[in-house]
Scaffold this active site. Structure first.
Site, PDB file in Angstrom:
ATOM      1  N   LYS A 117       0.821  -1.107   0.080  1.00 44.75           N
ATOM      2  CA  LYS A 117      -0.087   0.042  -0.061  1.00 44.75           C
ATOM      3  C   LYS A 117       0.877   1.174  -0.141  1.00 44.75           C
ATOM      4  O   LYS A 117       1.953   1.347   0.826  1.00 44.75           O
ATOM      5  CB  LYS A 117      -0.939  -0.067   1.314  1.00 44.75           C
ATOM      6  N   SER A 139      -9.748   1.768   3.304  1.00 44.77           N
ATOM      7  CA  SER A 139      -8.896   2.603   2.430  1.00 44.77           C
ATOM      8  C   SER A 139      -7.954   1.606   1.556  1.00 44.77           C
ATOM      9  O   SER A 139      -7.446   2.128   0.632  1.00 44.77           O
ATOM     10  CB  SER A 139      -8.154   3.481   3.064  1.00 44.77           C
ATOM     11  N   SER A 199      -9.909  -0.762   7.513  1.00 43.44           N
ATOM     12  CA  SER A 199      -9.202  -0.477   6.032  1.00 43.44           C
ATOM     13  C   SER A 199      -8.828  -1.649   5.505  1.00 43.44           C
ATOM     14  O   SER A 199      -8.213  -1.680   4.143  1.00 43.44           O
ATOM     15  CB  SER A 199      -8.288   0.614   6.000  1.00 43.44           C
TER      16      SER A 199
END
Ligand SMILES: [Zn+2]
Lengths: 489, 512
Positions: B79, B154, B178
């Site tokens: 990420k 997210s 997330s």
């Protein structure tokens, strides 16, 4: 009786003498090229995290205990938030509502007795990280500002006093005593020029208006770069506030606390823009750092390791050795090493008063002239004892003591060697009597003058006596001459 | 045999046996990315040459007989919120578009030490704020199961990359759900470890007391592998726990005897999608059939969890994001223009005779802060900064922040009591399956409620995991959330594996 009393509280920021910064391993060495002592943590790069430096905590615990503070079992870190280019994270890690220490005191006294000995209460002492340094280049056409982040993250202990000082003199005494204490503790180099010690003063006035006591608004003074500047700023501010009071009649609470900067060259304080001072710091606990617990063993260990502090040392010099507060202060102010030198000399049998006089005058003079520390002073305590013993016994005439002392430290000689080289030897009484008799016989006018009541006429002979024998002690020459004249030669 | 359809565990076995090379494996994933990511948009950046070079190096070292790390030769997607030395880390924000960290985050350093092949950076909501990966400043990510839908967020890029077979392993972060929420919506497994299990050093902070790094993969076993590679004590993070992480090993596949599975009545209240509810109930029934005991429990304070979360997280975010001031790094507004604008404004105010307003204009510095931040941060990020700034302001701090901390403690007590009665807690991950892209753009409150079931694990610090437990009639994945007491990741993983072994949800791939 003065028209008003000046009330002073001081906030002192002490840079702790750690090798590395408060939350990273960067060096705290002063004077490196800008931005060379930085890392992702102290410049606040995204993702970096603080890790507490235990040494900074140890030094602040030591300091807090030395100023008689209570140590709460738990202390935590808070973020103090504001925007400024030299604050790279947008917040400073500090301590807000749970400082590592609180409720201490520092005793101040004045050797010249200009104020009575008193305790200045200390509200709290807390740890925080320093910000960076901005320099504003006004001369450059674009008015660029430069930022040096070497200082960012340096550990500071902020010591906040209660408003217990009355005027500049007491404020100065507090600062001198605090600095001395910090030096004894070895927790800071206290170098004001390098920013290791920074002082802000809160000043206002108490007035008596027809029996009613009135306080004027509190003003915080910043940018004072020496203790002398603190004194001057407080004196200036008192007069300014009194004048303002007469015009405005504004009392405390009528206007918000104002911040003023000290302009040393102009000798005055100047108001700072109100926008810069009104701030809500939005303190909240720093989630990146765990609260810190002090165990009672840790606190006791630190307390036991404090050593003899200046106040106790001064008291002991007075009570055990009979020194005056002034003399004790002179020795203690020079640091523990000099006091130890004194102790060593007295411990070998020299009289305390004599040692104190020689140390606080001649030894200090030489150290200053030669820019030496006592550890590098050529005359050992033992040699000083020997020197003083010769002086006390009369073996070394006091008139020549300084010559001998100077030879001892400049030529690394013992008292014996110096005296020998200088040809100093004790003149025995009969030799001296013969010398005096000779002189009196050669100077009948002097004899007549003395007999006529002018004793000071003997003075004319002393110079002659020293010419004939440099070891002739002036006091003894005078005494013997007067005695011989009295006896009718 | 298609390499990319195998689990990472299997791939590691093949690589060790010399039956496949890391170059082949990495190339296979790069091919998958080339064919699917144009549609999905899971990756913000890939660097095929660098990945292949790294793979080749590992193959060479293997050939030379060197001892290699536990993930040797297997690609991992990361990420775009974890710092890597010399590489860009953008947080999907214009503010950090060109930011290159001069250091490795601990997680990236551990992946490197494990000899993983770093494949590329996955998309996310800007600064991890959002639940649909639509708040990325650069691109939306689409759900591989239905390209008109969001993958959740997210860590939407991380979940979509794994679901679409574009990476076997993927690193996400979880502040309020997330990892688990996109894992649920994309039909993959994702775990948020106990707070402090994985170092946050180099994780660009959103809400420091809630943020936690965790693994996403297609199977529980792979999640365990990646977790073990990144977890463990770290002296650079003061909040990282000192407890060593022991590999779960073969125990993973052993069912837990006498497992007590709790379900909270609060999790099955109004608003829960009926297909989600029935899938989760079937999963509970599955556990029962595997010999587990079902226990109904109560989490009375969970109804305050979202409100509490949306005080604490924005408060911390407002502070953490203060550093993006346009001075030190990141985006800076046009200074020349700004100074000229201020001068013109001052002149016009003076001409109008408004001296007071002219004197009270911003300084160029203050204007630079405002403009840089206004221009470079997205609307959701700004909304949360404002929320947090407000809640921490003097006069509001006690009513919001301190009260939220109190509720946070009460919530933790709820969970402590629940875990006195049960070993794991099971329930839905989200109240509905994946949503249409843009459906919540104008309704931030509805978006905040998506976190209803996930925020409690962050507020309490407990480990939680999401794994597939069904499909809606429209074919969208449904996730099952399992939660366990602090430090009980092994129990969590074994409970998940127990269910996974009995079902085959994870074997299906999205129709790309
Ligand atoms: Zn540093």
């Amino acid at each position: 009786m003065s028209k008003y009393t000046t009330i002073v509280g001081l906030e002192v920021h002490v840079q702790l003498a750690t090798q590395s910064k408060l939350f990273c391993r960067c060096s705290t060495q002063f004077g490196a090229a800008p931005n060379t002592q930085t890392c992702p943590v102290c410049i606040g790069l995204p993702g970096s995290l603080p890790v507490m430096n235990r040494e900074a905590l140890r030094l602040s615990l030591r300091t807090a205990l030395a100023i008689g503070c209570e140590i709460p079992p738990l202390t935590k870190w808070d973020r103090k938030q504001y925007y400024y280019p030299d604050l790279p994270k947008g917040y400073q890690i500090s301590q807000f509502d749970m400082p590592m220490s609180e409720h201490g005191y520092l005793e101040i006294s004045d050797a010249k007795d200009r104020f009575e000995t008193k305790r200045i209460r200390i509200l709290r002492a807390h740890l925080e990280e320093d910000a960076g340094k901005s320099s504003h280049d006004e001369s450059a056409a674009r008015g660029d500002s430069l930022i040096d982040l070497n200082r960012t993250g340096t550990p500071l202990l902020e010591i906040v006093s209660e408003p217990d000082m009355r005027g500049a003199l007491e404020a100065r005494a507090y600062l001198d005593e605090l600095k001395l204490l910090l030096t004894y503790l070895g927790v800071s180099d206290c170098n004001m020029q390098e920013g290791s010690l920074r002082v802000d003063a809160n000043v206002n006035l108490h007035l008596d208006e027809s029996g009613e006591r009135i306080a004027t608004p509190i003003v915080e003074i910043k940018n004072m770069n020496s203790f002398r500047a603190v004194e001057r700023a407080i004196d200036y501010e008192a007069i300014r506030q009194y004048t303002l009071w007469q015009e405005s009649r504004q009392k405390i609470g009528d206007v918000p606390k104002q911040t003023r900067g000290w302009d040393d060259a102009a000798g005055m304080t100047r108001g700072q823009r109100s926008k810069e001072e009104s701030s809500d710091y939005r303190y909240f606990p720093d989630p990146d750092l765990a609260p810190v617990r002090f165990s009672s063993e840790e606190i006791e260990k630190s307390r036991n390791g404090l050593g003899e502090l200046p106040a106790a040392l001064r008291a002991r010099l007075q009570s055990e050795f009979g020194l005056s507060l002034y003399d004790a202060g002179v020795l203690v102010n020079q640091g523990r090493e000099l006091v130890d030198y004194f102790f060593a000399a007295v411990g070998q049998g020299a009289p305390a008063k004599a040692v104190c006089n020689w140390v606080s005058q001649e030894v200090l003079r030489v150290l200053k002239e030669r820019e030496l520390g006592i550890d590098a002073f050529p005359i050992s305590a033992g040699q000083l004892v020997d020197f003083i013993a010769k002086l006390e016994s009369g073996q070394l005439p006091s008139s020549r003591s300084r010559e001998v002392f100077d030879a001892m430290h400049s030529k690394n000689q013992s008292a014996d060697q110096a005296m020998q080289k200088l040809g100093i030897e004790e003149v025995d009484d009969s030799a001296l009597e013969n010398l005096c008799r000779e002189l009196l016989e050669a100077n009948p006018q002097v004899v007549a003058d003395v007999q006529g009541g002018k004793q000071q006429a003997v003075g004319a002979l002393i110079g002659q006596a020293k010419k004939k024998n440099p070891n002739a002690d002036p006091g003894r020459v005078r005494g013997i001459c007067l005695e011989l004249i009295g006896r009718g030669l | 045999m298609q390499l990319t359809s195998l689990s990472a565990a299997r791939q590691i076995a093949l690589l060790r046996a010399g039956e496949a090379s890391s170059v082949e494996l990495t190339q296979a994933y790069l091919d998958q990315i080339a064919s699917h990511d144009g549609k999905v948009g899971a990756f913000l950046r890939i660097d095929p040459e660098r990945a292949i070079a790294a793979a080749r190096k590992i193959d060479e070292r293997r050939t030379a007989g060197e001892s290699l790390g536990c993930l040797a030769g297997v690609p991992v997607a990361v990420k775009d919120i974890l710092a890597e030395r010399g590489e860009r880390t953008t947080c999907a924000s214009r503010m950090l578009e060109e930011f290159r960290a001069p250091y490795d985050s601990t997680v990236v350093a551990r992946l490197k030490a494990a000899d993983a092949v770093l494949l590329g950076r996955t998309n996310m909501d800007e600064f991890a704020m959002g639940g649909a990966t639509e708040n990325s400043a650069f691109q939306p990510t689409r759900n591989p199961w239905d390209l008109s839908r969001s993958p959740g967020g997210s860590s939407g890029g991380a979940a979509a990359a794994v679901a679409a077979g574009m990476a076997p392993l993927s690193i996400g972060t979880d502040t309020g759900g997330s990892i688990r929420q996109p894992a649920g919506m994309c039909g993959v497994v994702g775990m948020k470890p106990t707070y402090g299990r994985v170092s946050r050093y180099g994780l660009i902070a959103f809400a420091s007391s809630l943020d936690q790094v965790g693994p996403l993969a297609r199977s529980v076993e792979d999640v365990a592998l990646l977790y073990e590679a990144i977890a463990g004590p770290d002296s650079r993070d003061s909040t990282c726990l000192p407890n060593e992480v022991l590999p779960v090993g073969a125990k993973l596949h052993q069912p837990l005897e006498g497992l007590r599975v709790g379900y909270a009545k609060e999790h099955f209240a109004e608003g829960l999608d009926s297909e989600v509810a029935s899938a989760v109930q079937q999963a509970l029934a599955q556990y029962e059939s595997l010999g587990a005991k079902l226990v109904e429990v109560s989490l009375p304070h969970s109804r305050y969890a979202v409100a509490t979360y949306y005080v604490i997280a924005p408060c911390e975010a407002s502070s953490n994001l203060a550093r993006y001031d346009g001075i030190h790094y990141g985006y800076r507004a046009d200074q020349t223009k700004l100074v000229a604008e201020l001068a013109a404004k001052k002149k016009s105010l003076e001409a109008a005779g408004d001296r007071h307003a002219a004197e009270n204009l911003d300084t160029p510095l203050v204007r630079l802060y405002c403009k840089s931040r206004s221009e470079a941060l997205g609307p959701e990020v700004k909304r949360r900064i404002m929320l947090g700034t407000y809640a921490l302001s003097s006069g509001y701090y006690e009513a919001y922040y301190l009260k939220a901390l109190k509720v946070r403690r009460l919530l933790r007590q709820d969970f402590d009591q629940v875990f006195d009665q049960v070993d794991v807690l099971a329930g839905p991950v989200t109240s509905s399956p994946a949503l249409k892209i843009g459906s919540m753009k104008d309704d931030p409150l509805a978006m905040y409620l998506v976190d209803l079931f996930t925020v409690s694990a962050n507020l309490t610090g407990i480990p939680a995991l999401s794994l597939p437990c069904g499909r809606t009639t429209a074919g969208l994945p449904i996730g099952l959330q399992l939660q366990a007491p602090p430090l009980e990741e092994e129990r969590l993983l074994r409970a998940a594996r127990m269910y996974e072994q009995a079902t085959d949800w994870q074997t299906e791939a999205p129709p790309l």
